[in-house]
Design an enzyme around this catalytic site. Sequence first.
Site, PDB file in Angstrom:
ATOM      1  N   TYR A  27       0.849  -1.188   0.000  1.00 20.27           N
ATOM      2  CA  TYR A  27       0.000   0.000   0.000  1.00 20.27           C
ATOM      3  C   TYR A  27       0.883   1.235   0.000  1.00 20.27           C
ATOM      4  O   TYR A  27       1.985   1.218  -0.521  1.00 20.27           O
ATOM      5  CB  TYR A  27      -1.000  -0.047   1.169  1.00 20.27           C
ATOM      6  CG  TYR A  27      -2.125   0.927   0.940  1.00 20.27           C
ATOM      7  CD1 TYR A  27      -2.907   0.828  -0.218  1.00 20.27           C
ATOM      8  CD2 TYR A  27      -2.378   1.969   1.803  1.00 20.27           C
ATOM      9  CE1 TYR A  27      -3.908   1.744  -0.483  1.00 20.27           C
ATOM     10  CE2 TYR A  27      -3.389   2.886   1.544  1.00 20.27           C
ATOM     11  CZ  TYR A  27      -4.142   2.770   0.402  1.00 20.27           C
ATOM     12  OH  TYR A  27      -5.118   3.677   0.134  1.00 20.27           O
TER      13      TYR A  27
ATOM     14  N   ASP B 143     -14.109   5.847   2.264  1.00 22.48           N
ATOM     15  CA  ASP B 143     -12.880   5.744   3.029  1.00 22.48           C
ATOM     16  C   ASP B 143     -12.194   7.098   3.182  1.00 22.48           C
ATOM     17  O   ASP B 143     -11.738   7.460   4.266  1.00 22.48           O
ATOM     18  CB  ASP B 143     -11.945   4.751   2.345  1.00 22.48           C
ATOM     19  CG  ASP B 143     -10.719   4.424   3.182  1.00 22.48           C
ATOM     20  OD1 ASP B 143     -10.883   4.199   4.389  1.00 22.48           O
ATOM     21  OD2 ASP B 143      -9.618   4.390   2.624  1.00 22.48           O
ATOM     22  N   ASP B 144     -12.122   7.868   2.108  1.00 26.67           N
ATOM     23  CA  ASP B 144     -11.401   9.137   2.131  1.00 26.67           C
ATOM     24  C   ASP B 144     -12.099  10.169   3.009  1.00 26.67           C
ATOM     25  O   ASP B 144     -11.442  10.988   3.660  1.00 26.67           O
ATOM     26  CB  ASP B 144     -11.251   9.686   0.707  1.00 26.67           C
ATOM     27  CG  ASP B 144     -10.630   8.656  -0.223  1.00 26.67           C
ATOM     28  OD1 ASP B 144      -9.432   8.386  -0.094  1.00 26.67           O
ATOM     29  OD2 ASP B 144     -11.364   8.109  -1.067  1.00 26.67           O
TER      30      ASP B 144
ATOM     31  N   ARG C  40      -9.401  10.214  -8.447  1.00 27.28           N
ATOM     32  CA  ARG C  40      -8.560  10.983  -7.533  1.00 27.28           C
ATOM     33  C   ARG C  40      -7.722  10.006  -6.719  1.00 27.28           C
ATOM     34  O   ARG C  40      -7.930   9.796  -5.535  1.00 27.28           O
ATOM     35  CB  ARG C  40      -9.426  11.838  -6.609  1.00 27.28           C
ATOM     36  CG  ARG C  40      -8.639  12.859  -5.788  1.00 27.28           C
ATOM     37  CD  ARG C  40      -9.379  13.252  -4.529  1.00 27.28           C
ATOM     38  NE  ARG C  40      -9.580  12.141  -3.635  1.00 27.28           N
ATOM     39  CZ  ARG C  40      -8.677  11.730  -2.721  1.00 27.28           C
ATOM     40  NH1 ARG C  40      -7.516  12.324  -2.608  1.00 27.28           N
ATOM     41  NH2 ARG C  40      -8.955  10.711  -1.920  1.00 27.28           N
TER      42      ARG C  40
ATOM     43  N   LYS D 115      -5.955  -2.078  -0.594  1.00 26.46           N
ATOM     44  CA  LYS D 115      -6.838  -1.914   0.559  1.00 26.46           C
ATOM     45  C   LYS D 115      -7.333  -3.265   1.061  1.00 26.46           C
ATOM     46  O   LYS D 115      -7.348  -3.545   2.267  1.00 26.46           O
ATOM     47  CB  LYS D 115      -8.034  -1.042   0.182  1.00 26.46           C
ATOM     48  CG  LYS D 115      -7.714   0.427  -0.014  1.00 26.46           C
ATOM     49  CD  LYS D 115      -7.592   1.159   1.296  1.00 26.46           C
ATOM     50  CE  LYS D 115      -7.428   2.655   1.076  1.00 26.46           C
ATOM     51  NZ  LYS D 115      -7.291   3.405   2.309  1.00 26.46           N
TER      52      LYS D 115
ATOM     53  N   GLU E 100     -13.788   4.431  -2.732  1.00 30.85           N
ATOM     54  CA  GLU E 100     -12.374   4.774  -2.571  1.00 30.85           C
ATOM     55  C   GLU E 100     -11.897   5.670  -3.705  1.00 30.85           C
ATOM     56  O   GLU E 100     -12.090   5.359  -4.888  1.00 30.85           O
ATOM     57  CB  GLU E 100     -11.550   3.478  -2.559  1.00 30.85           C
ATOM     58  CG  GLU E 100     -10.087   3.671  -2.283  1.00 30.85           C
ATOM     59  CD  GLU E 100      -9.825   4.017  -0.831  1.00 30.85           C
ATOM     60  OE1 GLU E 100      -8.890   4.815  -0.584  1.00 30.85           O
ATOM     61  OE2 GLU E 100     -10.531   3.502   0.054  1.00 30.85           O
ATOM     62  N   ASP E 101     -11.277   6.788  -3.350  1.00 31.60           N
ATOM     63  CA  ASP E 101     -10.606   7.672  -4.320  1.00 31.60           C
ATOM     64  C   ASP E 101     -11.541   8.174  -5.420  1.00 31.60           C
ATOM     65  O   ASP E 101     -11.191   8.178  -6.608  1.00 31.60           O
ATOM     66  CB  ASP E 101      -9.390   6.961  -4.929  1.00 31.60           C
ATOM     67  CG  ASP E 101      -8.227   6.901  -3.953  1.00 31.60           C
ATOM     68  OD1 ASP E 101      -8.318   7.523  -2.880  1.00 31.60           O
ATOM     69  OD2 ASP E 101      -7.228   6.236  -4.256  1.00 31.60           O
TER      70      ASP E 101
ATOM     71  N   ASN F  47      -0.969  11.488   0.473  1.00 35.60           N
ATOM     72  CA  ASN F  47      -0.235  10.319   0.002  1.00 35.60           C
ATOM     73  C   ASN F  47       0.009  10.406  -1.503  1.00 35.60           C
ATOM     74  O   ASN F  47      -0.793  11.010  -2.209  1.00 35.60           O
ATOM     75  CB  ASN F  47      -1.029   9.040   0.301  1.00 35.60           C
ATOM     76  CG  ASN F  47      -1.142   8.758   1.787  1.00 35.60           C
ATOM     77  OD1 ASN F  47      -0.151   8.746   2.491  1.00 35.60           O
ATOM     78  ND2 ASN F  47      -2.355   8.533   2.263  1.00 35.60           N
TER      79      ASN F  47
END
Length: 611
Positions: A134, A299-300, A187, A205, A276-277, A459
């Site tokens: 990750y 998650d973000d 993203r 993940k 996610e993202d 990140n």
Amino acid sequence: MLATRNISRLSNLVKFSRRNYGLPASAIGVGSDPRKDKTVQLTPLRGVNIIHDPLLSKGTAFSIAERERLSIRGLVPPRCQEMDKQLLRIKRNLDALETPLAKFVFLSALQDRNEILFYKLLINYLDELSGIIYTPTVGEACLMSHSIYRRSRGMYFSSQDRGAMSAMVHNWPHDEVDVIVVTDGSRVLGLGDLGANGMQIPIGKLSLYVAAGGIRPRSVLPVVLDVGTNNESLLNDPLYLGMGHPRLDGEDYYTFVDEWVTAVHSRWPNALIQFEDFKYPHAYNLLNKYREKITCFNDDIQSTSAITLAGILASLKARNLSPTDLNQERIICVGAGSAGVGVCEGIVDAMVAQGKVKSREEAYSRIWMLDQDGLLGNPALSTVDSTAAFDERHQNFDERQRCYIKSDLSDRLSLEDLIEKVKPTVLLGLTGVPGVFSEKAIRTMAKYQEKPIVFPLSNPDTRAECTAEQAFKWTEGRAIFASGSPFADVTLPNGKVCKTNQCNNSYSFPGLGLGITVSRARTVTPNMFLETANTIADLASPAQLKEGVLFPGVSHLREVALAVGTRVCEVAYEENVATAVLQPGEILSDVVQNSMFVPEYIPLVHSPNAH
């Protein structure tokens, strides 16, 4: 501080049905079997199909009896080597590789041929390997995904699949799916639009869901929603594997996502879906649309918020304050996208829950938010003569961002000027722009705070708002530092060793997923994230806090997940959203722990009718 309370007090708990995945080995008719106290796994496969199935293959560890009954005698080397020897071989070869990306490719190949061995290695060396599978290495893997592609993993739903998704979901070979991580690649970390290359994020993940959260490898599903990409370099690359057109947007985009949600929910109605993202505002729009309809979270927005809140609460204790003093913090958040707003909303929720603010508006007054143009402030107070530009900027703010507009301060105020005015105790970075935390900004903050809280959370590490070395150098080693990707501890010229923290949602989402799946929660509630934060904030010892260490080490992610999962389970029952039933008198932490996957080889038995 693991929750071990007896929950028979909860009125809705009757009986918890555990799945039985095997039969006693003594029942399979193989004579005197030394494994008689273990379970066995029935499989319709035999021969090379067993060897090539990553969920069943043991490589060189098949016993002589297994080789005979599975028809693989002569198809593997004659000497049986158990897992400890396999781990020795794998780790030796892994250590010989020179670059993180090479190690990523090596580990992916291992996962593709032997998942039990992959997860045993990952759990044994979690501190070392989490940064490979990750962040930060997964960022480089996403950039290079179309070049390093070797074998398909997960499912891709593309713009050419519209109208076919309800049939496509049945192409997945497993009837039980507990956790789905899905991205549209719009993203990816702080790297932007990477289209179908974003698949490496759900894969990474879910590897942590299994290794840390104990979710079974067979019951996870990584997904990419390939709606195109606006990344010209990918569109022009002949090796790119995604759809070669600009992104769907507007109603076309939301109709596409809705078809996918309907399809997966129809086949796997109990599965947790982790978004996610997804870029802003799609991330919020999708969460708001589905959060009450299915078991899902972003998650973000929510998991990142939980771990950031945990870091702030722990930092209060590190400064000899109480976590209930949260309302006294002055917090500057640089980043007004989905992650930045999500993190701040979680902080506001916590202030309100603690009962020391009279309203959400009072909680909002403790947070100052900046985007790429500067402070979300009052255009009328600005000295810059560009009213039209200011008006357009403010019109583009949504209702969540507007909550953070400061009417008493000039719009677009710089970070450095804002720090001088506000004298913040906490500085958060969620921009994906390296260098945003300038030397002047950090030194000004340190001028007013004995222990400034500096959290560059973007990140991978190349996108962090500042480095650990910069933060400690500019604060003479007084900062309490936490970042999204890992940084090494810093030794100052005077010999002082400054401790770093990784404030990454790998501390939060595995336990969340564990608690949600064990309880079979119908929905994911806000209190689950608040309690996740409170649980993690309590895990560091007083001695660790004194050194500026806010969280247990990454090697303890499995223990963190157990603590978080147990508390999330409790919340699910307390809020009446759990559908799994428990036997009166059971200890919930035992139920959660017993549900966690442990990577061990189980004897295999061929059965033509097995599923």
